[in-house]
Design a protein around this motif. Sequence first.
Motif, PDB file in Angstrom:
ATOM      1  N   ALA A  68     -10.917  70.278   0.585  1.00  0.00           N
ATOM      2  CA  ALA A  68     -10.116  69.169   0.067  1.00  0.00           C
ATOM      3  C   ALA A  68      -8.652  69.559  -0.060  1.00  0.00           C
ATOM      4  O   ALA A  68      -7.752  68.776   0.285  1.00  0.00           O
ATOM      5  CB  ALA A  68     -10.671  68.724  -1.290  1.00  0.00           C
ATOM      6  N   TRP A  69      -8.367  70.762  -0.524  1.00  0.00           N
ATOM      7  CA  TRP A  69      -6.969  71.201  -0.646  1.00  0.00           C
ATOM      8  C   TRP A  69      -6.304  71.314   0.727  1.00  0.00           C
ATOM      9  O   TRP A  69      -5.130  70.987   0.883  1.00  0.00           O
ATOM     10  CB  TRP A  69      -6.900  72.548  -1.367  1.00  0.00           C
ATOM     11  N   CYS A  70      -7.053  71.775   1.714  1.00  0.00           N
ATOM     12  CA  CYS A  70      -6.485  71.928   3.062  1.00  0.00           C
ATOM     13  C   CYS A  70      -6.022  70.584   3.623  1.00  0.00           C
ATOM     14  O   CYS A  70      -4.874  70.435   4.073  1.00  0.00           O
ATOM     15  CB  CYS A  70      -7.516  72.587   3.970  1.00  0.00           C
ATOM     16  N   TRP A  71      -6.897  69.570   3.568  1.00  0.00           N
ATOM     17  CA  TRP A  71      -6.548  68.271   4.130  1.00  0.00           C
ATOM     18  C   TRP A  71      -5.565  67.512   3.256  1.00  0.00           C
ATOM     19  O   TRP A  71      -4.784  66.701   3.743  1.00  0.00           O
ATOM     20  CB  TRP A  71      -7.806  67.446   4.368  1.00  0.00           C
ATOM     21  N   PHE A  72      -5.566  67.777   1.975  1.00  0.00           N
ATOM     22  CA  PHE A  72      -4.555  67.174   1.104  1.00  0.00           C
ATOM     23  C   PHE A  72      -3.163  67.687   1.449  1.00  0.00           C
ATOM     24  O   PHE A  72      -2.202  66.909   1.539  1.00  0.00           O
ATOM     25  CB  PHE A  72      -4.890  67.475  -0.359  1.00  0.00           C
ATOM     26  N   LEU A  73      -3.043  68.990   1.688  1.00  0.00           N
ATOM     27  CA  LEU A  73      -1.741  69.560   2.040  1.00  0.00           C
ATOM     28  C   LEU A  73      -1.294  69.111   3.436  1.00  0.00           C
ATOM     29  O   LEU A  73      -0.096  68.889   3.684  1.00  0.00           O
ATOM     30  CB  LEU A  73      -1.812  71.084   1.968  1.00  0.00           C
ATOM     31  N   ILE A  74      -2.251  68.972   4.375  1.00  0.00           N
ATOM     32  CA  ILE A  74      -1.892  68.499   5.719  1.00  0.00           C
ATOM     33  C   ILE A  74      -1.340  67.072   5.661  1.00  0.00           C
ATOM     34  O   ILE A  74      -0.300  66.747   6.255  1.00  0.00           O
ATOM     35  CB  ILE A  74      -3.120  68.575   6.655  1.00  0.00           C
ATOM     36  N   ALA A  75      -2.064  66.184   4.908  1.00  0.00           N
ATOM     37  CA  ALA A  75      -1.590  64.809   4.803  1.00  0.00           C
ATOM     38  C   ALA A  75      -0.268  64.732   4.047  1.00  0.00           C
ATOM     39  O   ALA A  75       0.628  63.940   4.404  1.00  0.00           O
ATOM     40  CB  ALA A  75      -2.652  63.950   4.105  1.00  0.00           C
ATOM     41  N   LEU A  76      -0.109  65.562   3.012  1.00  0.00           N
ATOM     42  CA  LEU A  76       1.140  65.562   2.257  1.00  0.00           C
ATOM     43  C   LEU A  76       2.298  66.060   3.124  1.00  0.00           C
ATOM     44  O   LEU A  76       3.417  65.510   3.059  1.00  0.00           O
ATOM     45  CB  LEU A  76       0.984  66.445   1.020  1.00  0.00           C
ATOM     46  N   PHE A  77       2.031  67.072   3.925  1.00  0.00           N
ATOM     47  CA  PHE A  77       3.085  67.589   4.817  1.00  0.00           C
ATOM     48  C   PHE A  77       3.479  66.533   5.842  1.00  0.00           C
ATOM     49  O   PHE A  77       4.675  66.370   6.164  1.00  0.00           O
ATOM     50  CB  PHE A  77       2.584  68.844   5.522  1.00  0.00           C
ATOM     51  N   ALA A  78       2.494  65.792   6.372  1.00  0.00           N
ATOM     52  CA  ALA A  78       2.803  64.748   7.353  1.00  0.00           C
ATOM     53  C   ALA A  78       3.632  63.637   6.726  1.00  0.00           C
ATOM     54  O   ALA A  78       4.609  63.140   7.314  1.00  0.00           O
ATOM     55  CB  ALA A  78       1.510  64.187   7.931  1.00  0.00           C
ATOM     56  N   SER A  79       3.259  63.218   5.493  1.00  0.00           N
ATOM     57  CA  SER A  79       3.999  62.149   4.825  1.00  0.00           C
ATOM     58  C   SER A  79       5.398  62.616   4.420  1.00  0.00           C
ATOM     59  O   SER A  79       6.392  61.913   4.649  1.00  0.00           O
ATOM     60  CB  SER A  79       3.215  61.683   3.595  1.00  0.00           C
ATOM     61  N   LEU A  80       5.462  63.804   3.824  1.00  0.00           N
ATOM     62  CA  LEU A  80       6.761  64.323   3.393  1.00  0.00           C
ATOM     63  C   LEU A  80       7.655  64.628   4.586  1.00  0.00           C
ATOM     64  O   LEU A  80       8.864  64.368   4.563  1.00  0.00           O
ATOM     65  CB  LEU A  80       6.547  65.584   2.550  1.00  0.00           C
ATOM     66  N   GLY A  81       7.059  65.157   5.647  1.00  0.00           N
ATOM     67  CA  GLY A  81       7.847  65.450   6.843  1.00  0.00           C
ATOM     68  C   GLY A  81       8.428  64.206   7.473  1.00  0.00           C
ATOM     69  O   GLY A  81       9.578  64.217   7.960  1.00  0.00           O
ATOM     70  N   ALA A  82       7.665  63.119   7.487  1.00  0.00           N
ATOM     71  CA  ALA A  82       8.176  61.877   8.058  1.00  0.00           C
ATOM     72  C   ALA A  82       9.331  61.327   7.235  1.00  0.00           C
ATOM     73  O   ALA A  82      10.331  60.830   7.772  1.00  0.00           O
ATOM     74  CB  ALA A  82       7.046  60.854   8.137  1.00  0.00           C
ATOM     75  N   ASN A  83       9.211  61.422   5.905  1.00  0.00           N
ATOM     76  CA  ASN A  83      10.295  60.934   5.049  1.00  0.00           C
ATOM     77  C   ASN A  83      11.568  61.757   5.220  1.00  0.00           C
ATOM     78  O   ASN A  83      12.685  61.215   5.232  1.00  0.00           O
ATOM     79  CB  ASN A  83       9.852  60.959   3.584  1.00  0.00           C
ATOM     80  N   VAL A  84      11.434  63.055   5.368  1.00  0.00           N
ATOM     81  CA  VAL A  84      12.607  63.921   5.545  1.00  0.00           C
ATOM     82  C   VAL A  84      13.209  63.738   6.936  1.00  0.00           C
ATOM     83  O   VAL A  84      14.446  63.717   7.121  1.00  0.00           O
ATOM     84  CB  VAL A  84      12.221  65.388   5.295  1.00  0.00           C
ATOM     85  N   ALA A  85      12.328  63.578   7.953  1.00  0.00           N
ATOM     86  CA  ALA A  85      12.823  63.469   9.330  1.00  0.00           C
ATOM     87  C   ALA A  85      13.639  62.214   9.546  1.00  0.00           C
ATOM     88  O   ALA A  85      14.599  62.188  10.334  1.00  0.00           O
ATOM     89  CB  ALA A  85      11.646  63.509  10.297  1.00  0.00           C
ATOM     90  N   THR A  86      13.275  61.142   8.854  1.00  0.00           N
ATOM     91  CA  THR A  86      14.011  59.886   9.042  1.00  0.00           C
ATOM     92  C   THR A  86      15.297  59.823   8.220  1.00  0.00           C
ATOM     93  O   THR A  86      15.975  58.787   8.210  1.00  0.00           O
ATOM     94  CB  THR A  86      13.115  58.702   8.646  1.00  0.00           C
ATOM     95  N   ALA A  87      15.604  60.901   7.504  1.00  0.00           N
ATOM     96  CA  ALA A  87      16.824  60.910   6.683  1.00  0.00           C
ATOM     97  C   ALA A  87      18.032  61.430   7.456  1.00  0.00           C
ATOM     98  O   ALA A  87      19.050  61.752   6.849  1.00  0.00           O
ATOM     99  CB  ALA A  87      16.592  61.757   5.441  1.00  0.00           C
ATOM    100  N   GLY A  88      17.939  61.546   8.779  1.00  0.00           N
ATOM    101  CA  GLY A  88      19.065  61.975   9.584  1.00  0.00           C
ATOM    102  C   GLY A  88      18.966  63.384  10.102  1.00  0.00           C
ATOM    103  O   GLY A  88      19.881  63.858  10.781  1.00  0.00           O
TER     104      GLY A  88
END
Length: 223
Positions: A68-88
């Motif tokens: 559960a921790w592994c997939w939680f961190l993967i999904a969190l990284f994908a969501s956080l990465g998308a938010n940071v990537a679209t910031a320029g």
Amino acid sequence: MAARHGLRVDAVLVQAVIAGALSFAHLHDLAAAAGQDGWKAWAYPVSVDLLLVAAWRRLRSEGPSRLAWCWFLIALFASLGANVATAGFLDLADPPALLRLGIAGWPALAFLGGTLLAHSAGHHTPTTPTPVPAPESDTDDDQIQAPEPVPAPASTPAEEPPALPPADQAPAAPAVPAALVDHARKVAEAHRARTGAPIDTDTLRARLGVPPHLADAIAAQLA
């Protein structure tokens, strides 16, 4: 107090809706920039958020686990990465090849994570508690000491038997009811009328069914 509690809950829900909408939009924009157009661009943020929620529910319901921790961190990284990537930080007009590779491989990765989270729930089988053996006694059964004998009370002097009447003094004759004497007289007269001889003591005792000493007393009164 109730109004304040309601306002606090409403504020939290509004904040969650706003944050979710922004994250959803960033993931959509990133997927669209990587070449996923149409409905596919909208499916990517749904996939990321669902995987994040599924992993979090697994952690809350069954406790911490590596899966559960592994997939939680993967999904969190994908969501956080998308938010940071679209910031320029990235040129969405010309995204790098690594981003295109990640976006293209995400559906297979999310499908694997959702399947593992759904079908590997730990079912804890209740185990029967093993009975604890009773502690063995230090002494065996044949070594158990017998209880000490209770001392017998001191013997008291034997009571003297009651004095017997003198031999020359005859015991008093037992009292005979008058009704029994009358019945015995009738029996004796019937015996004399039938045999012509007076009835003897043994016959009288047998006819009346009385003990010998009582038959003697009755015979003495009939004489």
